[in-house]
Design a protein around this motif. Structure first.
Motif, PDB file in Angstrom:
ATOM      1  N   ALA A 127      45.167  43.497  36.558  1.00 30.13           N
ATOM      2  CA  ALA A 127      46.186  43.626  37.596  1.00 30.13           C
ATOM      3  C   ALA A 127      46.537  42.254  38.141  1.00 30.13           C
ATOM      4  N   PRO A 128      47.799  42.055  38.565  1.00 30.63           N
ATOM      5  CA  PRO A 128      48.184  40.770  39.166  1.00 30.63           C
ATOM      6  C   PRO A 128      47.281  40.436  40.353  1.00 30.63           C
ATOM      7  N   GLY A 129      46.792  39.195  40.374  1.00 28.78           N
ATOM      8  CA  GLY A 129      45.946  38.741  41.465  1.00 28.78           C
ATOM      9  C   GLY A 129      44.477  39.071  41.312  1.00 28.78           C
ATOM     10  N   SER A 130      44.096  39.771  40.232  1.00 34.61           N
ATOM     11  CA  SER A 130      42.690  40.129  40.056  1.00 34.61           C
ATOM     12  C   SER A 130      41.839  38.937  39.633  1.00 34.61           C
ATOM     13  N   TRP A 131      42.486  37.910  39.091  1.00 32.93           N
ATOM     14  CA  TRP A 131      41.780  36.660  38.782  1.00 32.93           C
ATOM     15  C   TRP A 131      42.803  35.543  38.681  1.00 32.93           C
ATOM     16  N   ASP A 132      42.339  34.329  38.764  1.00 34.24           N
ATOM     17  CA  ASP A 132      43.211  33.161  38.757  1.00 34.24           C
ATOM     18  C   ASP A 132      43.529  32.784  37.318  1.00 34.24           C
ATOM     19  N   ARG A 133      44.733  33.136  36.860  1.00 34.42           N
ATOM     20  CA  ARG A 133      45.116  32.866  35.478  1.00 34.42           C
ATOM     21  C   ARG A 133      45.410  31.391  35.240  1.00 34.42           C
ATOM     22  N   ASN A 134      45.388  30.576  36.285  1.00 32.70           N
ATOM     23  CA  ASN A 134      45.603  29.137  36.125  1.00 32.70           C
ATOM     24  C   ASN A 134      44.311  28.398  35.785  1.00 32.70           C
ATOM     25  N   LYS A 135      43.223  29.139  35.627  1.00 29.87           N
ATOM     26  CA  LYS A 135      41.936  28.517  35.328  1.00 29.87           C
ATOM     27  C   LYS A 135      41.242  29.262  34.193  1.00 29.87           C
ATOM     28  N   ILE A 136      40.546  28.531  33.356  1.00 25.92           N
ATOM     29  CA  ILE A 136      39.647  29.163  32.399  1.00 25.92           C
ATOM     30  C   ILE A 136      38.492  29.771  33.186  1.00 25.92           C
ATOM     31  N   LEU A 137      38.007  30.924  32.753  1.00 28.48           N
ATOM     32  CA  LEU A 137      36.877  31.580  33.395  1.00 28.48           C
ATOM     33  C   LEU A 137      35.656  31.474  32.482  1.00 28.48           C
ATOM     34  N   ILE A 138      34.581  30.877  33.006  1.00 30.60           N
ATOM     35  CA  ILE A 138      33.315  30.756  32.294  1.00 30.60           C
ATOM     36  C   ILE A 138      32.302  31.647  33.013  1.00 30.60           C
ATOM     37  N   SER A 139      31.775  32.655  32.315  1.00 36.24           N
ATOM     38  CA  SER A 139      30.812  33.590  32.901  1.00 36.24           C
ATOM     39  C   SER A 139      29.462  33.420  32.215  1.00 36.24           C
ATOM     40  N   VAL A 140      28.397  33.404  33.013  1.00 40.44           N
ATOM     41  CA  VAL A 140      27.043  33.250  32.486  1.00 40.44           C
ATOM     42  C   VAL A 140      26.397  34.622  32.360  1.00 40.44           C
ATOM     43  N   HIS A 141      25.679  34.839  31.283  1.00 42.46           N
ATOM     44  CA  HIS A 141      24.968  36.103  31.083  1.00 42.46           C
ATOM     45  C   HIS A 141      24.013  36.333  32.254  1.00 42.46           C
ATOM     46  N   PRO A 142      23.893  37.580  32.755  1.00 40.97           N
ATOM     47  CA  PRO A 142      23.081  37.823  33.944  1.00 40.97           C
ATOM     48  C   PRO A 142      21.587  37.555  33.764  1.00 40.97           C
TER      49      PRO A 142
END
Length: 414
Positions: free
Chosen positions: A200-215
């Motif tokens: 959905a629009p605004g659910s994340w910042d599409r101007n940035k790459i997202l790096i997620s670490v395994h829990p």
């Protein structure tokens, strides 16, 4: 066998080869590019760093890239469990570009190759390098024409004044000349695909790459790179023995690993997995030398570290710029020491990236970036390196990378 000559012969029309060609054409050099594939073709590595823009501009290709409609990028976001942080690359220590793009590489590489061709470089697609002879005064390259047409299957030779290998993971010269050496990194692999992310629009910042670490495992991480068309590049990186624990197709394996990260699972709950996933194993690579008599290795053909900080294209562009500068000096009759003027400067920045990559997988750099009370000045220095400015000696974390990182890791572990 047909024999022809060239001034500068470049193997590979990817980012390193295309930008090198653009820079050399500005010098008035004759450039021939031999590319094994037909463009556009799929390639991974879609998130550029702002430092890249300097080299794109220097090669005369800035307008082509700006007008291509790629996703604007101004930074990187990191997630580890309930911890979140981000870096805005416009707020950095080093001067220069603070924004760039996230690109579908098939389109991006074609944009650069077309720009090189318009600048006067000759580009031959589906021409495969079979052998290289460096025993004479100048390189002689044996080529097979795999393109469609009357010359299909023809084998011919090109004698060049200088040879640049920009073949990427194909690593033509390292294989043919036996220059490959083991990487210092453990054997890691990546599984990746493109999806319609359905966010959905605004659910994340599409101007940035997202790096997620395994829990549970700090050395397993995910990339999510948004594109301008509602799609994104999605991948996971882990040591090869970890990836082997997951069964099924590459898509099924990737889905299973993504499901283990709650935030990413929620973000992509409505994603359409419409593209079969791919994998690459043991991608880190090194060579005994980045140059030799009559040749130099550019970008991934020489060394590839790791995708975690998206440094690959920036290193490729930096190598193209350094090599083009050396060739310009040689053409003026100056003495060029390719070790001191090309290899050593290139590796200084690569070594800076390497120290940060090593610290990331050990967990120390993650503790630094997720620290609850960071120093604004230090964050700006780190932001500059994450933005690609790993060759700025005025940055203390470039000039004295390992020691300063070690001190910071110790402080942030308390």
């Amino acid at each position: 066998m047909r024999h022809e000559t060239a001034d500068i012969l470049i193997i590979g029309a990817g980012p390193a080869g295309a930008v090198a060609a653009g820079l050399l054409r500005k010098q008035g050099r004759e450039v021939l590019i031999l590319e094994r594939e037909q463009f556009p073709r799929f390639s991974i590595g879609e998130s550029l760093l702002p430092q890249s823009m300097q080299f794109i501009e220097a090669a005369g290709m800035l307008q082509d890239v700006v007008e291509a409609g790629f996703q604007y990028k101004n930074g990187a976001a990191f997630v580890r469990g309930d911890q979140r942080t981000f870096f805005d690359f416009r707020d950095k220590f080093s001067p220069g570009w603070g924004t760039t793009y996230q690109v579908q590489r098939a389109d991006f590489d074609k944009v650069l190759a077309d720009a090189a061709e318009r600048a006067g470089a000759r580009v031959r697609y589906r021409h495969e390098v079979m052998a290289v002879d460096l025993n004479g005064g100048s390189p002689i390259v044996t080529v097979r024409d795999n393109s469609e047409g009357a010359t299909q299957g023809e084998v011919y030779q090109v004698q060049a004044r200088f040879l640049l290998d920009a073949s990427g993971f194909g690593r033509i010269l390292p294989r043919l000349l036996k220059l490959e050496t083991p990487s210092r990194f453990p054997a890691r692999g990546a599984i990746f695909t493109h999806v319609a992310d359905g966010t959905a629009p605004g659910s994340w910042d599409r101007n940035k790459i997202l790096i997620s670490v395994h829990p549970e495992h700090c050395d397993i991480w995910y990339w999510t790179i948004p594109f301008s068309n509602g799609r994104c590049s999605l991948g996971v990186v882990a040591e090869t023995q970890v990836l082997e624990r997951y069964a099924g197709t590459e898509t099924e394996r990737l889905k299973a690993i993504v499901a283990e990260e709650p935030g990413l699972r929620a973000l992509l709950a409505n994603a359409t997995w419409d593209t079969p996933a791919r994998s690459i194993i043991g991608y880190s690579a090194n060579v005994s030398s980045l140059w030799g008599p009559g040749f130099a290795l550019l970008g991934n053909a020489g060394e590839f570290l790791d995708p975690v900080f998206s440094s690959g294209v920036t290193i490729a562009f930096k190598s193209a710029h350094l090599a083009a500068t050396c060739l310009e000096r040689q053409a003026r009759g100056e003495a060029v020491d390719w070790q001191a003027d090309y290899a050593d400067p290139l590796r200084r920045g690569v070594d800076t990236f390497r120290a940060f990559v090593e610290s990331w997988y050990a967990g120390g750099f993650q503790n630094i970036i997720f620290h609850p009370t960071p120093s604004p000045d230090i964050r700006r220095m780190i932001s500059a390196i994450l933005a690609g400015y790993a060759w700025d000696p005025s940055n203390p974390y470039v000039a004295d990378t390992k020691r300063r990182l070690a001190v910071l890791e110790e402080l942030c572990s308390r």
